[in-house]
Scaffold this motif. Structure first.
Motif, PDB file in Angstrom:
ATOM      1  N   UNK A 224     137.612 -51.036  46.317  1.00 55.75           N
ATOM      2  CA  UNK A 224     137.680 -49.844  45.452  1.00 55.75           C
ATOM      3  C   UNK A 224     139.058 -49.698  44.809  1.00 55.75           C
TER       4      UNK A 224
ATOM      5  N   UNK B   8     143.897 -42.700  63.430  1.00 56.28           N
ATOM      6  CA  UNK B   8     144.941 -41.698  63.218  1.00 56.28           C
ATOM      7  C   UNK B   8     146.316 -42.343  63.047  1.00 56.28           C
TER       8      UNK B   8
ATOM      9  N   UNK C 286     143.678 -39.903  49.437  1.00 56.44           N
ATOM     10  CA  UNK C 286     143.979 -40.455  50.768  1.00 56.44           C
ATOM     11  C   UNK C 286     145.464 -40.329  51.082  1.00 56.44           C
TER      12      UNK C 286
ATOM     13  N   UNK D 280     140.493 -41.329  69.188  1.00 56.33           N
ATOM     14  CA  UNK D 280     139.555 -42.194  69.906  1.00 56.33           C
ATOM     15  C   UNK D 280     140.152 -43.572  70.143  1.00 56.33           C
TER      16      UNK D 280
ATOM     17  N   UNK E 285     130.598 -37.232  64.238  1.00 53.94           N
ATOM     18  CA  UNK E 285     131.535 -38.170  63.623  1.00 53.94           C
ATOM     19  C   UNK E 285     131.641 -37.854  62.143  1.00 53.94           C
TER      20      UNK E 285
ATOM     21  N   UNK F  77     134.095 -41.088  55.887  1.00 50.64           N
ATOM     22  CA  UNK F  77     134.805 -40.521  54.733  1.00 50.64           C
ATOM     23  C   UNK F  77     134.389 -41.091  53.380  1.00 50.64           C
ATOM     24  N   UNK F  78     133.557 -42.134  53.393  1.00 47.17           N
ATOM     25  CA  UNK F  78     133.125 -42.735  52.121  1.00 47.17           C
ATOM     26  C   UNK F  78     131.767 -43.399  52.306  1.00 47.17           C
TER      27      UNK F  78
ATOM     28  N   UNK G  18     130.899 -46.065  51.158  1.00 53.03           N
ATOM     29  CA  UNK G  18     131.147 -47.502  51.344  1.00 53.03           C
ATOM     30  C   UNK G  18     131.391 -47.870  52.802  1.00 53.03           C
ATOM     31  N   UNK G  19     131.655 -46.883  53.649  1.00 54.36           N
ATOM     32  CA  UNK G  19     131.882 -47.165  55.072  1.00 54.36           C
ATOM     33  C   UNK G  19     130.634 -46.910  55.930  1.00 54.36           C
TER      34      UNK G  19
ATOM     35  N   UNK H 111     129.580 -49.217  58.723  1.00 49.74           N
ATOM     36  CA  UNK H 111     130.361 -49.239  59.974  1.00 49.74           C
ATOM     37  C   UNK H 111     129.828 -48.239  61.003  1.00 49.74           C
ATOM     38  N   UNK H 112     128.794 -47.471  60.640  1.00 48.11           N
ATOM     39  CA  UNK H 112     128.281 -46.423  61.530  1.00 48.11           C
ATOM     40  C   UNK H 112     126.858 -46.738  61.968  1.00 48.11           C
TER      41      UNK H 112
ATOM     42  N   UNK I 162     134.026 -44.500  46.082  1.00 53.40           N
ATOM     43  CA  UNK I 162     134.373 -45.253  47.294  1.00 53.40           C
ATOM     44  C   UNK I 162     135.614 -44.747  47.998  1.00 53.40           C
ATOM     45  N   UNK I 163     136.476 -44.030  47.281  1.00 55.75           N
ATOM     46  CA  UNK I 163     137.699 -43.508  47.915  1.00 55.75           C
ATOM     47  C   UNK I 163     137.459 -42.107  48.505  1.00 55.75           C
ATOM     48  N   UNK I 164     138.348 -41.727  49.427  1.00 57.07           N
ATOM     49  CA  UNK I 164     138.277 -40.385  50.014  1.00 57.07           C
ATOM     50  C   UNK I 164     138.565 -39.311  48.976  1.00 57.07           C
TER      51      UNK I 164
ATOM     52  N   UNK J 198     134.064 -37.080  67.722  1.00 55.69           N
ATOM     53  CA  UNK J 198     134.175 -38.309  68.511  1.00 55.69           C
ATOM     54  C   UNK J 198     134.720 -39.520  67.753  1.00 55.69           C
ATOM     55  N   UNK J 199     135.250 -39.334  66.552  1.00 50.69           N
ATOM     56  CA  UNK J 199     135.989 -40.463  65.960  1.00 50.69           C
ATOM     57  C   UNK J 199     137.246 -39.922  65.275  1.00 50.69           C
ATOM     58  N   UNK J 200     138.138 -40.850  64.902  1.00 48.39           N
ATOM     59  CA  UNK J 200     139.428 -40.429  64.347  1.00 48.39           C
ATOM     60  C   UNK J 200     139.275 -39.729  62.994  1.00 48.39           C
ATOM     61  N   UNK J 201     138.281 -40.127  62.201  1.00 43.51           N
ATOM     62  CA  UNK J 201     138.063 -39.450  60.916  1.00 43.51           C
ATOM     63  C   UNK J 201     137.740 -37.977  61.140  1.00 43.51           C
TER      64      UNK J 201
END
Lengths: 240, 240
Positions: free
Chosen positions: A15, A151, A174, A197, B5, B8-9, B11-12, B15-16, B147-149, B171-174
């Motif tokens: 991106x 983080x 960001x 986490x 959780x 943030x995008x 495009x991610x 990963x989940x 795609x960006x935050x 439960x995640x850093x985001x």
């Protein structure tokens, strides 16, 4: 004014327009902290590779080899991903081949940039000095954890943006989020990170001392630069 | 304890693990704010599609059609992406086909979830009430910007996490980053958003009134639910 953007995950690199820009790759716990320590302690250079098999090939060719997956050293390799293992005097002048879960991936996927550097708290001032000596726009690429944000990398991006303020303008959301996060955390980074986490994951591996070490600032005046697949040290004199 | 959780995008999303979970799609400026307004005002339903051409086909079949790209209404369509255009009494009981830059993409890419909902400040309390009536883990998916935050979607994710605290564990850093950001911003969200790149982009389009509207809380007691490619209203009674 020059700009600085933040990319919070290697999976989001597509991106971003990296051409003509300087990329700083960030993987505080622990890949880029290891790279800074190793080159700061006098390694000749580091060869980051994406896969464990490639790292094994280089080991077979005689390189010292470091492989980490899921926070743990891969069996059969010389060193894992603890920065203290890079403080071994026997490594001086040697080359090390490295593969890690997230950090090497971020380096290799940043290949379209004009210049690729490595950042850690351990070389924060040296990196900032180097960046301010240049004219290109900057993208701070966080290695994250398996595609997700973490983080500590986001915090470090915020720290660099703060150091560049007034000279380089943060230009995406960001970057703004990273700066806000750092402002909130900087008084007590270890406490702030306590809830993350990734830190919980690493604490379960018994590496609290590694974590404390990786949050120390300016132990080394070296900026690792990624050229033709190799990390080489740029040495700077930084007034403290 | 149940977990929440943040992604943030869109495009991610790969990963989940979304299977068996509830996804809430967030595109505060302005797609999900429009959806909540439209269904809150009495639309029969909304059909989100990814491409302008698909939206055009539905328009040709007789649907009212809304298309936005880069923040602007696409020429030839009935409505763009302003929530006020969904407050037209003539739309009551009708179906609308919609395509937007980021929001519809996030909805369609969340298809592996057990249930997909739509969140906005406009239905914050209703969404929280609905989430608390369920038992599944939750993933808050921010639409972001190409795609960006972006700041506003991340802030809203933080607001929902705050509302769920004590009952659902982040439960995640985001999620942790989103919560910290919201805590810092909640006293003056419009001022906080003022520096964000996305807001600057939208202000240049002259839609300040839209932005102020989209930050209002709890105008509607509706939770849009995405089932078989259609958004349908779930109506709740929320005490205020």
């Amino acid at each position: 004014m020059r700009t600085v953007e933040v990319c919070v995950s290697p999976d989001l690199i597509p991106c971003y327009k990296l051409e003509g820009k300087i990329v700083v790759v960030i993987d505080i716990l622990r890949a880029t902290s290891c790279m800074v320590t190793g080159l700061g302690e006098g390694l000749a250079g580091i060869i980051p590779v994406e896969k464990v098999e490639e790292c094994q090939k280089l080991k077979d060719q005689g390189y010292i080899a470091a492989a980490e997956r899921d926070g743990k050293k891969v069996e059969g390799f010389d060193i894992g991903n603890s920065p203290f293992s890079y403080q071994d005097a026997a490594l001086k002048g040697k080359w090390v081949a490295v593969t890690t879960t997230n950090g090497t991936r971020a380096l290799i996927h940043s290949c379209h940039a004009k210049e690729i550097l490595v950042g850690a708290f351990l070389n924060r001032a040296a990196l900032v000095k180097y960046l301010l000596s240049k004219e290109e726009d900057i993208v701070l690429v966080c290695a994250g954890w398996k595609g997700q944000l973490n983080v500590e990398d986001t915090l470090y991006a915020g720290a660099i943006i703060e150091s560049l303020e007034g000279k380089v303008k943060h230009s995406n959301d960001s970057a703004l989020i990273a700066l806000h996060l750092y402002e909130k955390a900087k008084g007590d980074m270890l406490g702030f990170l306590g809830n993350s986490s990734h830190l919980q994951r690493l604490k379960n591996l018994g590496i609290e001392e590694d974590i404390k070490y990786c949050l120390k600032e300016d132990l080394y005046d070296v900026v690792p630069q990624f050229i033709d697949g190799k990390l080489l040290p740029v040495l700077l004199t930084v007034e403290k």
